[in-house]
Design an enzyme around this catalytic site. Structure first.
Site, short mmCIF file in Angstrom:
data_model
loop_
_atom_site.label_atom_id
_atom_site.label_comp_id
_atom_site.label_asym_id
_atom_site.label_seq_id
_atom_site.Cartn_x
_atom_site.Cartn_y
_atom_site.Cartn_z
N ARG A 265 -43.10 -42.10 19.39
CA ARG A 265 -41.81 -42.16 20.08
C ARG A 265 -40.72 -42.78 19.21
NH1 ARG A 265 -39.05 -39.27 21.60
NH2 ARG A 265 -40.84 -38.43 22.73
N LYS B 265 -17.67 -46.17 16.11
CA LYS B 265 -18.23 -45.97 17.45
C LYS B 265 -19.68 -45.52 17.33
CE LYS B 265 -13.68 -44.79 19.31
NZ LYS B 265 -12.83 -43.74 19.93
N LYS C 196 -4.07 -51.59 13.95
CA LYS C 196 -3.99 -50.70 15.10
C LYS C 196 -2.99 -51.26 16.11
CE LYS C 196 -7.63 -48.27 15.91
NZ LYS C 196 -8.95 -47.79 16.37
N GLU D 162 -2.02 -47.57 12.16
CA GLU D 162 -2.05 -46.56 13.21
C GLU D 162 -0.64 -46.25 13.66
OE1 GLU D 162 -3.16 -47.00 17.75
OE2 GLU D 162 -5.00 -46.87 16.56
N ASP E 56 -2.51 -41.02 15.60
CA ASP E 56 -3.38 -41.13 16.77
C ASP E 56 -2.83 -40.38 17.99
OD1 ASP E 56 -5.75 -42.22 17.96
OD2 ASP E 56 -4.47 -43.62 19.06
#
Length: 282
Positions: A97, A132, A164, A194, A215
């Protein structure tokens, strides 16, 4: 691939799954039993993670042999044998697994990455991942993106400066944010910012930053932004880009597109481990 980190990641995954032992396998199989098995593709895709599956089994049985029938990054069809394995029956069953979890997930990432790369064929635009990623699996997931033909964005917060929207809000303005990060990090560290609007793009250009993240802009606005930047600064587009819209976005002239879903919501590739032959106990 950081081998020390790979071994640590595999060890933690095995510890999570095995705990104090595999009560099923240990009850049914002698320590002396040896077995042959195959890793079999049950779905079309791109293979990534055979080296991780091998690391799983090597920790359980250092004598186990994994013979690759395909290479990392190779396209496969249902029924393709990915590898032949020979070793301890207990190791093959107990590690099944964990080995498949790694192999299936990484192959899924490589598969979708290759699909986007293929969709951008003929365009000078990189396919980039993001941060992410699954906690603890960033190295492996970014490896899978590379195997699929994509490129890695920064690995972590310490690897590049990116200002950002929330950073700008805290600093009070983009100009103040850029000045402060340059003072803190020194003149040799590249700065990416950004931009959500064309006005922010013009401000970033005036500040002579090294890269601009465009963005959540629609293709028409992206094209205007690229025209205003006029090749002076490296650009990437991000936000709301799908497999269907990726080429349209890339055609605006951006240097790269960053896609969080390459790693955060990909489907695993269907792969199985099938026992082929069990040797007699010695």
């Amino acid at each position: 691939m950081n081998q020390l980190q790979l071994q640590t990641t595999v060890r933690e995954a095995l510890n999570e799954d095995l705990g104090s032992g595999d009560g099923t396998t240990e009850a049914l199989v002698s320590e002396r039993d040896r077995t042959s098995a195959v890793l079999l593709a049950k779905q079309e895709g791109v293979v990534a993670g055979l080296l991780v599956a091998e690391a799983v089994y090597q920790q359980l049985d250092p004598t186990l042999q994994l013979h690759r029938e395909v290479e990392e990054g190779e396209r496969v069809t249902p029924g393709t044998v990915l590898a032949q394995l020979e070793g301890s029956t207990r190791a093959l069953l107990s590690g099944e697994r964990v080995a498949l979890n790694f192999l299936q997930r990484l192959s899924g990432i490589a598969t979708v990455t290759r699909q986007v790369v293929d969709a951008l064929a003929g365009l000078d635009c990189q396919v980039l991942d993001t941060r992410k990623t699954t906690p603890g699996l960033r190295m492996l997931e970014k490896y899978a993106v590379r195997i699929g033909g994509g490129s890695n964005h920064r690995f972590g917060l310490s690897h590049a400066v990116m200002i950002k929207d929330n950073h700008i809000a805290v600093a009070g303005s983009l100009a103040r944010a850029v000045a402060r990060v340059r003072e803190y990090n020194g003149p040799l560290v590249p700065v990416e910012v950004e931009a959500d609007t064309l006005e922010q793009v013009e401000e970033a250009v005036a500040l002579d930053v090294d890269a601009i993240l465009l963005d959540n802009m629609d293709p028409a606005t992206l094209r205007q932004a690229v025209e205003r930047i006029d090749g002076r600064i490296w650009t990437e587009a991000s936000g709301g880009i799908t497999p269907e819209t990726a080429r349209q976005v890339a055609e605006t002239g951006v240097n790269g597109i960053s896609l969080g879903w390459l790693t955060h919501s990909v489907d695993a590739l269907d792969i199985s481990l099938d026992i082929q032959h069990k040797e007699e106990s010695i």
